[in-house]
Design an enzyme around this catalytic site. Structure first.
Site, mmCIF file in Angstrom:
data_model
loop_
_atom_site.group_PDB
_atom_site.id
_atom_site.type_symbol
_atom_site.label_atom_id
_atom_site.label_comp_id
_atom_site.label_asym_id
_atom_site.label_seq_id
_atom_site.Cartn_x
_atom_site.Cartn_y
_atom_site.Cartn_z
ATOM 1 C CG HIS A 74 -12.731 2.613 82.064
ATOM 2 N ND1 HIS A 74 -11.975 1.540 82.459
ATOM 3 C CD2 HIS A 74 -13.892 2.524 82.759
ATOM 4 C CE1 HIS A 74 -12.636 0.820 83.346
ATOM 5 N NE2 HIS A 74 -13.806 1.400 83.536
ATOM 6 C CE1 TYR A 203 -3.127 -3.753 79.778
ATOM 7 C CE2 TYR A 203 -4.282 -1.795 80.564
ATOM 8 C CZ TYR A 203 -4.189 -2.868 79.691
ATOM 9 O OH TYR A 203 -5.157 -3.068 78.738
ATOM 10 N N PRO A 295 -3.654 -10.373 74.170
ATOM 11 C CG PRO A 295 -4.351 -11.540 76.068
ATOM 12 C CD PRO A 295 -3.502 -11.670 74.844
ATOM 13 C CE LYS A 299 -5.754 -1.263 70.627
ATOM 14 N NZ LYS A 299 -6.665 -0.115 70.711
ATOM 15 C CE1 TYR A 389 -5.225 -0.312 76.741
ATOM 16 C CE2 TYR A 389 -7.197 1.026 77.029
ATOM 17 C CZ TYR A 389 -6.445 -0.081 77.357
ATOM 18 O OH TYR A 389 -6.932 -0.969 78.281
#
Length: 395
Positions: A74, A203, A295, A299, A389
């Protein structure tokens, strides 16, 4: 029955198996002890978003072949709020870094196969595991195998046995400082036989609560809904879950969520947890044994791998050069990263979830929306999110 190895490792999760693999490549012997069966650890479905550094390590150490074939790379993620989607270009903001969707149990399969192929020893279904004398030069691990009690003498013990393992609680009271935060919500998650509705993770911030669209493969979708910590999954029939996901994830009238057969359903608790230091004598804690992150930031596995990279380097230096400096600094080095990751995970969680208690009011909701607006309209803010990220660099 008495046995001997250089490093005794408790736990055959990502941390323990990766540590054993890295030590083997450096010529250091280890034995991994796991209370569960091989079938259990290879089939237990867990999240699996890999940072760029984790992907690089798997490839560099010869265990990335299946990941390269089956993993989903991604280049961005999407933040949705106010009925609109906003893409964060991870690669463009970080000089080409990506994340890869590859389930944790698949990583474990690859590491187990590599260790067994190299003649490494993993003791599955080890019973009554206990650790002893790690405050001195000759630590020991005792366990039961069939009807025999085995005592494994070693130079060091790695506690990679998770949050509810036996290693951390064995450290004497008062030796560790605990930092803990439990969030007033949880995630109701499903694994569904449905084609993903997006090429990248979504998200979503919604007035009814957070939602996440993820995936495990081109045919399997992983989805989550914010819910109460004591939520009963039995009160959520499949159709109700799909309807709620559609409502929270929708961006525009034309967007439709792909539905399918629900294969798995469960509740994921949300907490932040750290112990300091991450070592006591010749015992070193790694992964969930030392820290838990919510979550939202994806990570957990990556932080465990980062821990054992530091530990493997320290142990290799000790056996090659007799140098204990890196072993002494293990906690200091790891905790610097741990707290940065905790900060990012807390920030993502606080920005995207409705807290729904007396501490939340209209001001806080407007502030969250303003923060989301800023993150998606400022390159500097988006770059901060992207850098965290895809994974911070190793020291």
């Amino acid at each position: 029955m008495n046995r001997r190895t250089q490093v005794g490792i408790v736990g055959a999760g990502p941390a323990g198996l990766m540590l054993s693999h890295l030590l083997h490549l450096a010529g250091v012997d280890s034995v991994v002890l796991e209370a569960r069966s091989r079938k259990y650890v290879e089939e237990r479905v867990r999240a699996g978003l890999l940072e760029q550094g984790t992907v690089n390590l798997l490839n560099e150490t010869g265990v990335g072949e299946r990941m390269k074939r089956l993993g989903l790379v991604h280049h961005g993620i999407e933040l949705r709020f106010g009925g609109r989607g906003h893409r964060i270009d991870l690669s463009g903001l970080t000089g080409g870094s990506t994340v890869t969707i590859y389930a944790q149990h698949e990583v474990i399969k690859d590491l187990i196969a590599a260790r067994l192929a190299a003649g490494g020893e993993i003791v599955f279904e080890a019973g009554d595991v206990s650790i002893h004398d790690f405050d001195g030069p000759t630590p020991k691990i005792r366990y039961r195998m069939d009807r025999s009690v085995v005592e494994l003498s070693c130079d060091f013990i790695a506690g990679c046995d998770g949050f509810r393992g036996i290693c951390r609680p064995t450290i004497p009271a008062g030796a560790l400082t605990t930092y803990d935060r439990i969030y007033p919500f949880a995630w109701l998650g499903i694994l569904a036989e449905a084609r993903p509705s997006s090429d990248e993770l979504i998200y979503a911030y919604h007035e009814r609560g957070f939602a996440l669209h993820s995936m495990r493969s081109p045919e399997i979708t992983r989805l989550y809904l914010q819910c109460a910590p004591d939520e009963d999954p039995g009160k959520w029939p499949d159709e109700k879950i799909w309807d709620e996901l559609q409502l929270r994830l929708a961006a525009g009238a034309g967007w439709k969520l792909n539905r399918g057969v629900v294969l798995q359903k469960g509740i994921t608790e949300m907490r932040s947890f750290v112990v300091e230091p991450m070592q006591s004598g010749t015992l070193f804690l790694a992964g969930d044994a030392a820290h838990i992150v919510p979550p939202t930031g994806a990570k957990g596995l990556n932080l465990a791998v980062a821990d054992v990279r530091v530990l493997a380097r320290a142990l290799t230096d000790y056996y090659a050069n007799g140098n204990r400096e890196l072993l002494t600094k293990y906690s200091e080095i790891c905790l610097r990263r741990v707290w940065k990751v905790q900060r990012f995970s807390w920030w993502m969680t606080s920005m995207l979830h409705r807290f729904g208690n007396e501490n939340e009011n209209a001001f806080d909701q407007r502030r969250q929306l303003a923060e989301l607006d800023y993150v998606t309209s400022s390159r500097a803010a988006a770059q901060t999110l992207a850098e965290n990220y895809v994974g911070l660099p190793m020291e």
